[in-house]
Design a protein around this motif. Structure first.
Motif, PDB file in Angstrom:
ATOM      1  N   CYS A  87      23.197   2.385  -9.776  1.00  0.00           N
ATOM      2  CA  CYS A  87      22.013   3.428  -9.693  1.00  0.00           C
ATOM      3  C   CYS A  87      20.871   2.701  -9.787  1.00  0.00           C
ATOM      4  N   HIS A  88      19.836   3.666  -9.890  1.00  0.00           N
ATOM      5  CA  HIS A  88      18.368   3.265  -9.662  1.00  0.00           C
ATOM      6  C   HIS A  88      18.135   2.648 -10.914  1.00  0.00           C
ATOM      7  N   MET A  89      17.130   1.898 -11.176  1.00  0.00           N
ATOM      8  CA  MET A  89      16.607   1.197 -12.382  1.00  0.00           C
ATOM      9  C   MET A  89      16.187   2.381 -13.577  1.00  0.00           C
ATOM     10  N   ILE A  90      15.433   3.334 -13.156  1.00  0.00           N
ATOM     11  CA  ILE A  90      15.233   4.376 -13.813  1.00  0.00           C
ATOM     12  C   ILE A  90      16.319   5.122 -14.412  1.00  0.00           C
ATOM     13  N   THR A  91      17.413   5.345 -13.674  1.00  0.00           N
ATOM     14  CA  THR A  91      18.709   5.772 -14.516  1.00  0.00           C
ATOM     15  C   THR A  91      19.235   4.769 -15.405  1.00  0.00           C
ATOM     16  N   CYS A  92      19.316   3.675 -15.263  1.00  0.00           N
ATOM     17  CA  CYS A  92      19.456   2.582 -16.037  1.00  0.00           C
ATOM     18  C   CYS A  92      18.573   2.784 -17.306  1.00  0.00           C
ATOM     19  N   TRP A  93      17.596   3.015 -17.310  1.00  0.00           N
ATOM     20  CA  TRP A  93      16.466   3.234 -18.432  1.00  0.00           C
ATOM     21  C   TRP A  93      16.955   4.163 -19.236  1.00  0.00           C
TER      22      TRP A  93
ATOM     23  N   ALA B 285       0.898  -1.169  -0.131  1.00  0.00           N
ATOM     24  CA  ALA B 285      -0.176  -0.048  -0.003  1.00  0.00           C
ATOM     25  C   ALA B 285       0.957   1.346   0.033  1.00  0.00           C
ATOM     26  N   MET B 286       0.360   2.317  -0.599  1.00  0.00           N
ATOM     27  CA  MET B 286       1.079   3.535  -0.553  1.00  0.00           C
ATOM     28  C   MET B 286       1.278   4.182   0.723  1.00  0.00           C
ATOM     29  N   ASP B 287       0.394   4.066   1.608  1.00  0.00           N
ATOM     30  CA  ASP B 287       0.474   4.590   3.126  1.00  0.00           C
ATOM     31  C   ASP B 287       2.047   3.915   3.546  1.00  0.00           C
ATOM     32  N   ALA B 288       2.057   2.419   3.301  1.00  0.00           N
ATOM     33  CA  ALA B 288       3.067   1.746   4.198  1.00  0.00           C
ATOM     34  C   ALA B 288       4.313   2.407   3.540  1.00  0.00           C
ATOM     35  N   ALA B 289       4.333   2.693   2.309  1.00  0.00           N
ATOM     36  CA  ALA B 289       5.659   3.025   1.483  1.00  0.00           C
ATOM     37  C   ALA B 289       5.985   4.504   2.021  1.00  0.00           C
ATOM     38  N   GLU B 290       4.913   5.435   2.102  1.00  0.00           N
ATOM     39  CA  GLU B 290       5.373   6.828   2.500  1.00  0.00           C
ATOM     40  C   GLU B 290       5.485   6.723   4.152  1.00  0.00           C
ATOM     41  N   ALA B 291       5.075   5.783   4.865  1.00  0.00           N
ATOM     42  CA  ALA B 291       5.731   5.631   6.236  1.00  0.00           C
ATOM     43  C   ALA B 291       7.158   5.220   6.531  1.00  0.00           C
TER      44      ALA B 291
ATOM     45  N   PRO C  47      13.478   5.753  -1.923  1.00  0.00           N
ATOM     46  CA  PRO C  47      13.218   6.859  -2.692  1.00  0.00           C
ATOM     47  C   PRO C  47      13.789   6.737  -4.244  1.00  0.00           C
ATOM     48  N   LEU C  48      13.248   7.601  -4.930  1.00  0.00           N
ATOM     49  CA  LEU C  48      13.832   7.597  -6.522  1.00  0.00           C
ATOM     50  C   LEU C  48      15.040   8.591  -6.074  1.00  0.00           C
ATOM     51  N   PRO C  49      16.133   8.485  -7.195  1.00  0.00           N
ATOM     52  CA  PRO C  49      17.310   9.286  -6.973  1.00  0.00           C
ATOM     53  C   PRO C  49      16.815  11.004  -7.473  1.00  0.00           C
TER      54      PRO C  49
ATOM     55  N   GLU D 203       7.647   9.420  -7.722  1.00  0.00           N
ATOM     56  CA  GLU D 203       7.558   8.421  -6.701  1.00  0.00           C
ATOM     57  C   GLU D 203       6.219   7.468  -6.811  1.00  0.00           C
ATOM     58  N   ALA D 204       5.019   8.370  -6.709  1.00  0.00           N
ATOM     59  CA  ALA D 204       3.878   7.635  -6.569  1.00  0.00           C
ATOM     60  C   ALA D 204       3.681   6.785  -7.923  1.00  0.00           C
ATOM     61  N   LEU D 205       4.018   7.529  -9.329  1.00  0.00           N
ATOM     62  CA  LEU D 205       3.928   6.835 -10.446  1.00  0.00           C
ATOM     63  C   LEU D 205       4.833   5.696 -10.535  1.00  0.00           C
ATOM     64  N   TRP D 206       5.917   5.675  -9.873  1.00  0.00           N
ATOM     65  CA  TRP D 206       6.788   4.562 -10.039  1.00  0.00           C
ATOM     66  C   TRP D 206       6.238   3.490  -9.213  1.00  0.00           C
ATOM     67  N   PHE D 207       5.903   3.796  -8.089  1.00  0.00           N
ATOM     68  CA  PHE D 207       5.073   2.764  -6.879  1.00  0.00           C
ATOM     69  C   PHE D 207       4.200   2.047  -7.534  1.00  0.00           C
ATOM     70  N   ARG D 208       3.201   2.566  -8.310  1.00  0.00           N
ATOM     71  CA  ARG D 208       2.183   2.115  -9.092  1.00  0.00           C
ATOM     72  C   ARG D 208       2.676   1.112 -10.290  1.00  0.00           C
ATOM     73  N   TYR D 209       3.788   1.515 -10.769  1.00  0.00           N
ATOM     74  CA  TYR D 209       4.054   0.661 -11.988  1.00  0.00           C
ATOM     75  C   TYR D 209       4.791  -0.492 -11.455  1.00  0.00           C
ATOM     76  N   SER D 210       5.745  -0.154 -10.419  1.00  0.00           N
ATOM     77  CA  SER D 210       6.707  -1.498 -10.227  1.00  0.00           C
ATOM     78  C   SER D 210       6.496  -2.351  -9.009  1.00  0.00           C
ATOM     79  N   ARG D 211       5.280  -1.866  -8.224  1.00  0.00           N
ATOM     80  CA  ARG D 211       5.210  -2.732  -6.997  1.00  0.00           C
ATOM     81  C   ARG D 211       4.873  -4.045  -7.184  1.00  0.00           C
ATOM     82  N   SER D 212       4.433  -4.506  -8.422  1.00  0.00           N
ATOM     83  CA  SER D 212       3.931  -5.854  -8.608  1.00  0.00           C
ATOM     84  C   SER D 212       4.846  -6.540  -9.687  1.00  0.00           C
ATOM     85  N   THR D 213       5.938  -5.760 -10.092  1.00  0.00           N
ATOM     86  CA  THR D 213       6.793  -6.220 -11.223  1.00  0.00           C
ATOM     87  C   THR D 213       7.941  -6.655 -10.564  1.00  0.00           C
ATOM     88  N   PRO D 214       8.664  -8.061 -10.796  1.00  0.00           N
ATOM     89  CA  PRO D 214       9.722  -8.747 -10.507  1.00  0.00           C
ATOM     90  C   PRO D 214      11.042  -7.619 -10.931  1.00  0.00           C
TER      91      PRO D 214
END
Length: 303
Positions: free
Chosen positions: A198-204, A6-12, A121-123, A22-33
Protein backbone atom coordinates in the motif's frame (compact mmCIF):
# COMPACT_ATOMS: atom_id res chain seq x y z
CA UNK A 1 10.71 10.07 -0.60
CA UNK A 2 9.39 12.22 -3.45
CA UNK A 3 12.18 12.87 -5.93
CA UNK A 4 10.78 16.11 -7.35
CA UNK A 5 12.19 19.28 -5.86
CA UNK A 6 9.42 21.55 -7.12
CA UNK A 7 5.65 21.18 -7.18
CA UNK A 8 5.51 22.08 -10.87
CA UNK A 9 7.73 19.10 -11.74
CA UNK A 10 5.60 16.78 -9.66
CA UNK A 11 2.40 17.98 -11.33
CA UNK A 12 4.01 17.59 -14.75
CA UNK A 13 4.81 13.99 -13.87
CA UNK A 14 1.23 13.41 -12.74
CA UNK A 15 -0.18 15.10 -15.82
CA UNK A 16 -2.61 17.09 -13.71
CA UNK A 17 -2.79 19.47 -10.79
CA UNK A 18 -2.31 18.03 -7.33
CA UNK A 19 -5.22 17.64 -4.97
CA UNK A 20 -4.95 19.49 -1.66
CA UNK A 21 -4.02 16.21 0.06
CA UNK A 22 -1.29 15.50 -2.49
CA UNK A 23 0.09 19.01 -2.14
CA UNK A 24 0.18 18.60 1.63
CA UNK A 25 1.92 15.24 1.30
CA UNK A 26 4.40 16.70 -1.19
CA UNK A 27 5.42 19.46 1.19
CA UNK A 28 5.71 17.06 4.10
CA UNK A 29 7.54 14.14 2.53
CA UNK A 30 9.68 15.55 -0.30
CA UNK A 31 12.73 15.94 1.95
CA UNK A 32 12.02 13.02 4.29
CA UNK A 33 13.75 9.69 3.60
CA UNK A 34 11.54 6.62 3.30
CA UNK A 35 13.28 5.14 6.32
CA UNK A 36 12.05 8.02 8.46
CA UNK A 37 8.53 7.80 7.03
CA UNK A 38 8.46 4.11 7.94
CA UNK A 39 9.69 4.86 11.44
CA UNK A 40 6.81 7.28 11.92
CA UNK A 41 4.45 4.29 11.68
CA UNK A 42 5.76 3.17 15.06
CA UNK A 43 5.50 6.69 16.45
CA UNK A 44 1.84 6.78 15.41
CA UNK A 45 1.25 3.41 17.06
CA UNK A 46 2.98 4.54 20.26
CA UNK A 47 1.06 7.84 20.32
CA UNK A 48 -2.19 5.94 19.83
CA UNK A 49 -1.34 3.58 22.67
CA UNK A 50 -0.51 6.54 24.92
CA UNK A 51 -3.44 8.83 24.15
CA UNK A 52 -6.40 6.59 23.26
CA UNK A 53 -6.80 5.03 26.74
CA UNK A 54 -6.75 8.39 28.58
CA UNK A 55 -10.49 9.31 28.49
CA UNK A 56 -11.68 6.04 30.03
CA UNK A 57 -8.67 5.94 32.36
CA UNK A 58 -9.71 9.32 33.78
CA UNK A 59 -13.30 8.08 33.96
CA UNK A 60 -12.27 5.08 36.06
CA UNK A 61 -9.91 7.03 38.29
CA UNK A 62 -11.93 10.19 38.82
CA UNK A 63 -15.60 9.21 38.67
CA UNK A 64 -17.11 7.37 41.67
CA UNK A 65 -17.78 3.70 40.97
CA UNK A 66 -21.50 4.07 41.73
CA UNK A 67 -21.80 6.41 38.74
CA UNK A 68 -20.33 4.00 36.17
CA UNK A 69 -21.74 0.51 36.95
CA UNK A 70 -23.84 0.32 33.79
CA UNK A 71 -20.81 1.01 31.58
CA UNK A 72 -18.01 -0.77 33.44
CA UNK A 73 -17.91 -4.43 32.46
CA UNK A 74 -16.46 -5.57 35.77
CA UNK A 75 -18.15 -2.91 37.85
CA UNK A 76 -16.77 -4.00 41.23
CA UNK A 77 -13.15 -3.89 40.07
CA UNK A 78 -11.37 -0.54 40.40
CA UNK A 79 -7.75 -0.25 39.38
CA UNK A 80 -5.54 2.14 41.35
CA UNK A 81 -3.50 4.96 39.80
CA UNK A 82 -0.35 3.00 40.64
CA UNK A 83 -1.60 0.04 38.61
CA UNK A 84 -2.29 2.27 35.60
CA UNK A 85 1.13 3.91 35.80
CA UNK A 86 2.95 0.62 36.25
CA UNK A 87 1.18 -0.95 33.28
CA UNK A 88 1.96 2.02 31.04
CA UNK A 89 5.59 2.33 32.17
CA UNK A 90 6.40 -1.37 31.73
CA UNK A 91 4.71 -1.53 28.35
CA UNK A 92 6.17 1.74 27.04
CA UNK A 93 9.70 0.58 27.81
CA UNK A 94 9.20 -2.65 25.85
CA UNK A 95 7.59 -0.87 22.90
CA UNK A 96 10.32 1.74 22.68
CA UNK A 97 13.12 -0.84 22.86
CA UNK A 98 11.52 -2.94 20.12
CA UNK A 99 10.72 0.12 18.01
CA UNK A 100 14.28 1.43 18.03
CA UNK A 101 15.61 -2.09 17.55
CA UNK A 102 14.55 -5.14 15.52
CA UNK A 103 11.11 -3.97 14.42
CA UNK A 104 12.37 -0.89 12.60
CA UNK A 105 15.34 -2.66 11.01
CA UNK A 106 13.36 -5.55 9.60
CA UNK A 107 10.10 -3.71 8.93
CA UNK A 108 11.65 -1.10 6.64
CA UNK A 109 13.47 -3.70 4.54
CA UNK A 110 10.33 -5.85 4.26
CA UNK A 111 8.15 -2.92 3.22
CA UNK A 112 10.60 -1.73 0.58
CA UNK A 113 10.91 -5.21 -0.92
CA UNK A 114 7.13 -5.64 -0.94
CA UNK A 115 6.58 -2.44 -2.93
CA UNK A 116 5.47 0.12 -0.35
CA UNK A 117 4.86 3.48 -2.08
CA UNK A 118 5.68 6.88 -0.62
CA UNK A 119 5.31 9.13 -3.66
CA UNK A 120 2.52 10.48 -5.81
CA UNK A 121 -0.27 9.96 -6.67
CA UNK A 122 -1.94 9.25 -3.36
CA UNK A 123 -4.26 6.24 -3.26
CA UNK A 124 -7.97 6.77 -3.80
CA UNK A 125 -10.33 6.48 -0.86
CA UNK A 126 -11.74 3.26 -2.32
CA UNK A 127 -8.28 1.73 -2.52
CA UNK A 128 -7.50 2.73 1.06
CA UNK A 129 -10.75 1.28 2.41
CA UNK A 130 -10.34 -1.98 0.48
CA UNK A 131 -6.79 -2.43 1.74
CA UNK A 132 -7.71 -1.63 5.34
CA UNK A 133 -10.54 -4.17 5.25
CA UNK A 134 -8.13 -6.76 3.85
CA UNK A 135 -5.62 -5.98 6.61
CA UNK A 136 -8.27 -6.31 9.31
CA UNK A 137 -9.44 -9.68 8.03
CA UNK A 138 -5.91 -11.03 7.64
CA UNK A 139 -4.87 -9.71 11.05
CA UNK A 140 -7.96 -11.23 12.63
CA UNK A 141 -7.31 -14.69 11.18
CA UNK A 142 -3.60 -14.73 11.95
CA UNK A 143 -4.20 -13.17 15.37
CA UNK A 144 -6.75 -15.83 16.24
CA UNK A 145 -4.36 -18.71 15.63
CA UNK A 146 -1.44 -16.95 17.22
CA UNK A 147 -3.54 -16.23 20.31
CA UNK A 148 -4.69 -19.83 20.41
CA UNK A 149 -1.05 -20.94 20.30
CA UNK A 150 -0.23 -18.57 23.17
CA UNK A 151 -2.65 -20.49 25.37
CA UNK A 152 -0.70 -23.72 25.06
CA UNK A 153 0.75 -24.71 28.43
CA UNK A 154 4.44 -23.84 28.11
CA UNK A 155 3.90 -20.67 26.07
CA UNK A 156 1.27 -19.40 28.46
CA UNK A 157 3.27 -20.16 31.62
CA UNK A 158 6.39 -18.45 30.32
CA UNK A 159 5.18 -15.72 27.96
CA UNK A 160 1.47 -15.02 27.60
CA UNK A 161 0.73 -14.85 31.32
CA UNK A 162 2.12 -11.28 31.30
CA UNK A 163 -0.68 -10.06 29.05
CA UNK A 164 -3.26 -11.73 31.29
CA UNK A 165 -1.97 -10.07 34.45
CA UNK A 166 -4.95 -7.73 34.43
CA UNK A 167 -8.04 -9.89 34.61
CA UNK A 168 -10.06 -6.69 34.52
CA UNK A 169 -8.27 -5.05 31.58
CA UNK A 170 -7.97 -1.37 30.76
CA UNK A 171 -6.75 0.43 27.67
CA UNK A 172 -3.08 0.44 28.63
CA UNK A 173 -3.20 -3.36 28.97
CA UNK A 174 -3.73 -3.68 25.21
CA UNK A 175 0.03 -3.82 24.58
CA UNK A 176 1.02 -5.09 28.02
CA UNK A 177 2.86 -8.28 27.12
CA UNK A 178 6.12 -10.19 27.34
CA UNK A 179 8.75 -8.63 25.06
CA UNK A 180 8.87 -11.74 22.87
CA UNK A 181 5.11 -11.67 22.36
CA UNK A 182 5.26 -7.98 21.46
CA UNK A 183 8.08 -8.68 19.03
CA UNK A 184 6.20 -11.41 17.20
CA UNK A 185 2.99 -9.38 17.16
CA UNK A 186 4.92 -6.42 15.77
CA UNK A 187 6.17 -8.50 12.86
CA UNK A 188 2.74 -10.07 12.40
CA UNK A 189 1.23 -6.62 11.93
CA UNK A 190 3.38 -6.20 8.81
CA UNK A 191 2.47 -9.51 7.18
CA UNK A 192 -0.75 -8.16 5.67
CA UNK A 193 0.99 -4.99 4.45
CA UNK A 194 3.73 -7.05 2.81
CA UNK A 195 1.12 -9.33 1.23
CA UNK A 196 -0.98 -6.39 -0.01
CA UNK A 197 1.41 -3.44 -0.57
CA UNK A 198 0.00 0.00 0.00
CA UNK A 199 0.96 3.65 0.24
CA UNK A 200 2.71 4.85 3.39
CA UNK A 201 -0.35 6.90 4.34
CA UNK A 202 -2.46 3.74 4.32
CA UNK A 203 0.17 2.10 6.50
CA UNK A 204 -0.08 4.96 8.98
CA UNK A 205 -3.87 4.67 9.02
CA UNK A 206 -3.64 0.92 9.59
CA UNK A 207 -1.32 1.35 12.56
CA UNK A 208 -3.57 4.01 14.07
CA UNK A 209 -6.73 1.92 13.56
CA UNK A 210 -5.10 -1.24 14.89
CA UNK A 211 -3.83 0.62 17.94
CA UNK A 212 -7.22 2.16 18.67
CA UNK A 213 -8.97 -1.19 18.20
CA UNK A 214 -6.55 -2.87 20.60
CA UNK A 215 -7.19 -0.21 23.22
CA UNK A 216 -10.95 -0.36 22.66
CA UNK A 217 -11.31 -4.10 23.19
CA UNK A 218 -9.24 -3.89 26.39
CA UNK A 219 -10.82 -0.70 27.77
CA UNK A 220 -13.09 -2.47 30.27
CA UNK A 221 -16.11 -0.33 29.40
CA UNK A 222 -19.12 -1.09 27.25
CA UNK A 223 -19.63 2.39 25.83
CA UNK A 224 -23.16 2.52 24.34
CA UNK A 225 -22.39 5.25 21.80
CA UNK A 226 -19.18 3.70 20.48
CA UNK A 227 -19.08 3.79 16.65
CA UNK A 228 -17.59 0.27 16.68
CA UNK A 229 -21.06 -1.05 17.49
CA UNK A 230 -21.99 -0.25 13.89
CA UNK A 231 -19.31 -2.63 12.52
CA UNK A 232 -20.80 -6.03 11.63
CA UNK A 233 -19.36 -8.98 13.57
CA UNK A 234 -17.01 -6.74 15.57
CA UNK A 235 -16.28 -8.34 18.94
CA UNK A 236 -15.57 -5.26 21.00
CA UNK A 237 -14.76 -4.73 24.65
CA UNK A 238 -17.44 -7.00 26.09
CA UNK A 239 -16.40 -9.92 23.90
CA UNK A 240 -12.72 -9.67 24.83
CA UNK A 241 -13.29 -8.74 28.48
CA UNK A 242 -14.88 -12.16 28.91
CA UNK A 243 -11.62 -13.75 27.76
CA UNK A 244 -9.60 -11.82 30.36
CA UNK A 245 -12.07 -12.21 33.20
CA UNK A 246 -12.08 -15.98 32.85
CA UNK A 247 -8.37 -15.94 32.05
CA UNK A 248 -5.86 -18.73 32.28
CA UNK A 249 -4.11 -21.07 29.94
CA UNK A 250 -7.15 -23.29 29.49
CA UNK A 251 -9.47 -20.49 28.50
CA UNK A 252 -9.91 -20.93 24.75
CA UNK A 253 -12.89 -18.63 24.46
CA UNK A 254 -13.13 -15.38 22.49
CA UNK A 255 -9.62 -15.52 21.02
CA UNK A 256 -10.00 -13.40 17.88
CA UNK A 257 -8.60 -9.86 18.21
CA UNK A 258 -11.19 -7.96 16.18
CA UNK A 259 -14.13 -9.89 14.79
CA UNK A 260 -16.08 -12.95 15.89
CA UNK A 261 -15.76 -15.00 12.69
CA UNK A 262 -13.00 -17.37 13.76
CA UNK A 263 -14.45 -17.97 17.20
CA UNK A 264 -17.76 -18.97 15.64
CA UNK A 265 -16.17 -21.06 12.87
CA UNK A 266 -13.87 -22.98 15.20
CA UNK A 267 -16.26 -23.22 18.13
CA UNK A 268 -14.35 -21.11 20.65
CA UNK A 269 -17.37 -18.91 21.29
CA UNK A 270 -19.61 -21.60 22.80
CA UNK A 271 -18.98 -20.85 26.48
CA UNK A 272 -19.50 -17.14 25.92
CA UNK A 273 -22.66 -17.86 23.93
CA UNK A 274 -24.01 -20.10 26.68
CA UNK A 275 -23.54 -17.24 29.11
CA UNK A 276 -26.02 -15.29 26.97
CA UNK A 277 -23.21 -13.02 25.76
CA UNK A 278 -22.93 -11.27 29.10
CA UNK A 279 -19.83 -10.68 31.16
CA UNK A 280 -20.13 -12.30 34.56
CA UNK A 281 -19.72 -9.76 37.34
CA UNK A 282 -17.49 -10.37 40.36
CA UNK A 283 -19.47 -11.66 43.32
CA UNK A 284 -17.71 -9.47 45.88
CA UNK A 285 -19.78 -6.53 47.07
CA UNK A 286 -16.76 -4.39 47.89
CA UNK A 287 -14.53 -2.76 45.36
CA UNK A 288 -11.34 -4.65 44.57
CA UNK A 289 -8.03 -2.79 44.54
CA UNK A 290 -5.78 -4.38 41.97
CA UNK A 291 -2.69 -2.29 42.68
CA UNK A 292 -0.85 -5.43 43.79
CA UNK A 293 -2.56 -7.77 41.37
CA UNK A 294 -0.12 -10.32 40.06
CA UNK A 295 -0.99 -12.35 37.03
CA UNK A 296 0.44 -15.38 35.41
CA UNK A 297 -0.14 -19.07 35.57
CA UNK A 298 1.12 -19.38 39.15
CA UNK A 299 -1.89 -17.48 40.52
CA UNK A 300 -4.40 -18.69 37.93
CA UNK A 301 -3.77 -22.37 38.49
CA UNK A 302 -5.92 -21.94 41.55
CA UNK A 303 -8.81 -20.39 39.64
Amino acid sequence: MITFAAMDAAEASLGRAMTWAEALWFRYSRSTPDYCLCFQSFLILFATYTLAPLPLTLLELCVPSKMTPSYKLQSKVRLSPVAFLRCYKDTAIVLLLLTFGPLQLVAYAALKVSGMRTGLPLPSSGEVVAQLVAYMLMEDYLGYWFHRFLHSEWIYDNIHYVHHEFRAPMGFAAAHAHWSESLVLGFAAFISIVAVPCHMITCWLWFAIRGIAGVEIHCGFNVPFSPTKLIPFYGGAEFHDYHHHYGGKWNHSNLAPLFTFCDYIYGTHSVYRNQNSKIAKPKDTANINLDKEVGGSKSWKED
